[in-house]
Design an enzyme around this catalytic site. Structure first.
Site, PDB file in Angstrom:
ATOM      1  N   LEU A 184     -60.831  -5.112 -55.333  1.00 41.51           N
ATOM      2  CA  LEU A 184     -61.000  -4.761 -53.929  1.00 41.51           C
ATOM      3  C   LEU A 184     -60.823  -6.040 -53.132  1.00 41.51           C
ATOM      4  CD1 LEU A 184     -64.198  -2.470 -53.993  1.00 41.51           C
ATOM      5  CD2 LEU A 184     -61.812  -1.729 -53.831  1.00 41.51           C
ATOM      6  N   ASP A 185     -60.218  -5.938 -51.965  1.00 37.84           N
ATOM      7  CA  ASP A 185     -60.068  -7.114 -51.110  1.00 37.84           C
ATOM      8  C   ASP A 185     -61.439  -7.699 -50.784  1.00 37.84           C
ATOM      9  OD1 ASP A 185     -57.338  -6.722 -51.051  1.00 37.84           O
ATOM     10  OD2 ASP A 185     -57.387  -5.608 -49.146  1.00 37.84           O
ATOM     11  N   LYS A 186     -61.446  -8.972 -50.443  1.00 38.37           N
ATOM     12  CA  LYS A 186     -62.695  -9.649 -50.100  1.00 38.37           C
ATOM     13  C   LYS A 186     -63.475  -8.884 -49.039  1.00 38.37           C
ATOM     14  CE  LYS A 186     -64.445 -13.940 -48.007  1.00 38.37           C
ATOM     15  NZ  LYS A 186     -64.086 -15.271 -47.456  1.00 38.37           N
ATOM     16  N   THR A 188     -63.371  -5.739 -48.252  1.00 38.26           N
ATOM     17  CA  THR A 188     -63.608  -4.329 -48.548  1.00 38.26           C
ATOM     18  C   THR A 188     -64.854  -4.179 -49.399  1.00 38.26           C
ATOM     19  OG1 THR A 188     -61.229  -3.879 -48.497  1.00 38.26           O
ATOM     20  CG2 THR A 188     -62.617  -2.239 -49.567  1.00 38.26           C
TER      21      THR A 188
END
Length: 374
Positions: A184-186, A188
């Protein structure tokens, strides 16, 4: 003589050379009459390093010629005694760190964690501590994992997390990611499955590859998607105008991506949307929505931290400034995750509500802007 990399032949240039680790000592031979620049000359003894890297070390004072400091433009002369130390960053590694985790499920093969927004998933350049991997290693009483570890001896039982694809594929790709099956993106938040054993990692990765994992996201979006429910299709690749971003690109230039969506609440100038991923590309939801001129609220990379719709009054800009301060990242949350257990075959599904700051922001949006006309 100390061990020197195979690509380096200490006698190739007739110099009296010793090298131990990243330190080289050279006595320039009488045959060296061309007067090469010192930075170029030193590349002979560091086949694994660029000239720019050598220049950077010279600039930081890691070079002595006949006991004195010199500039990178110094011309080498016969008889010069050179001592040089190449700057090396410590190897990328992850060691256990006591960081709280929201564990939603755990057994001997895997665990499911609800990641907070702002936490990076695994160590990489620029993020050497405080990542999810650091926290996981502490949780499982694991050991430190370093990028220069020997993959042949990697032991998931000892580490406490799967070592499948955990170490760098190449020296210039120093990523350490034990246990990580997907990311997951930072910015998110939400649900993420982690493999504790290699036997679990392979079948989990296959489920992601075959797009059989149920992944649902919840987001706050600028404006209203038209139609309110539907599917966004388009290949995703590097933005040719900004290599730090992704973009919808011609199909041959990227990876095909499919995002299903349903609007669940329409506010005056924003909306709450549920997304279902059919594919899993980098920044997929963020790119597909921004390509529709509907970026995620608070997304600094794709234009979500400006007032996109509605009045541009000073008071409204001030209001959204407070919103962006409370939500300094994309309003995107991985709310549902479903997959087949890799060893038991059991169908598992997990749900997690968006973080409390979401509820605060949505309450304020409802109060300040109201709902859209139905």
């Amino acid at each position: 003589m100390p061990k020197i990399p195979d690509a380096f032949d200490p006698g190739a240039y007739g110099a009296d050379v010793t090298r131990e680790g990243n330190v080289v000592e050279v006595v320039v031979p009488e045959t060296e009459t061309g007067g090469p620049r010192i930075d170029k000359y030193l590349t002979r003894f560091y086949p694994e390093a660029s000239r720019t890297k050598i220049q950077r070390a010279i600039g930081k004072g890691h070079l002595k010629v006949n006991g004195a400091d010199v500039q990178k433009s110094y011309s080498v002369a016969p008889g010069d005694e050179i001592v040089f130390r190449l700057i090396r960053k410590p190897p990328m590694q992850a060691e256990p760190e006591e960081i709280p985790l929201d564990i939603r499920y755990e057994d001997q093969d895997l665990l499911v964690v609800n990641k907070p927004a702002g936490m990076v998933v695994h160590p990489a350049p620029g993020h050497r501590s405080g990542t999810l991997v650091h926290a996981l290693l502490h949780h499982v009483d694991g050991t430190t994992v370093a990028a220069d570890d020997d993959p042949a001896t990697a032991d998931d039982e000892e580490v406490g997390l799967s070592m499948t694809n955990a170490l760098p594929e190449a020296p210039d790709h120093p990523i350490v990611r034990p246990g990580i099956v997907h990311r997951l993106d930072k910015g998110t938040s939400g649900l993420l499955v982690v493999a504790k054993r290699d036997r679990a990692h392979h079948p989990l990765a296959e489920q992601f590859k075959e797009h059989t994992v149920d992944r649902q996201y919840r987001a706050i979006v600028w404006g209203h998607l038209d139609p309110p429910s539907g599917t966004i299709r388009g290949a995703i690749g590097r933005d040719p105008r900004n290599r730090q971003r992704m973009a919808v690109v011609p199909r041959d230039d990227g990876k095909w991506a499919v995002t299903h969506y349903e609007t669940v609440e329409r506010l005056a100038y924003t909306s709450v949307v549920v997304f279902q991923l059919e594919t899993g590309r980098t920044h997929q939801i963020r790119v597909h929505t921004s390509n529709r001129e509907r970026p995620l609220l608070g997304d600094p990379k794709y234009g979500g931290q400006t007032v996109r719709y509605g009045p541009q009054s000073e008071s409204r800009r001030s209001f959204f400034g407070q919103v962006f301060e409370a939500l300094p990242h994309p309003a995107l949350h991985a709310s549902r995750l479903g997959f087949t257990h890799p060893t038991t075959g059991e169908a598992l599904q997990f749900e997690a509500d968006p973080p409390a700051v979401w509820k605060h922001v949505i309450r304020r949006l409802r109060a300040e802007e109201g709902r859209a006309d139905q």
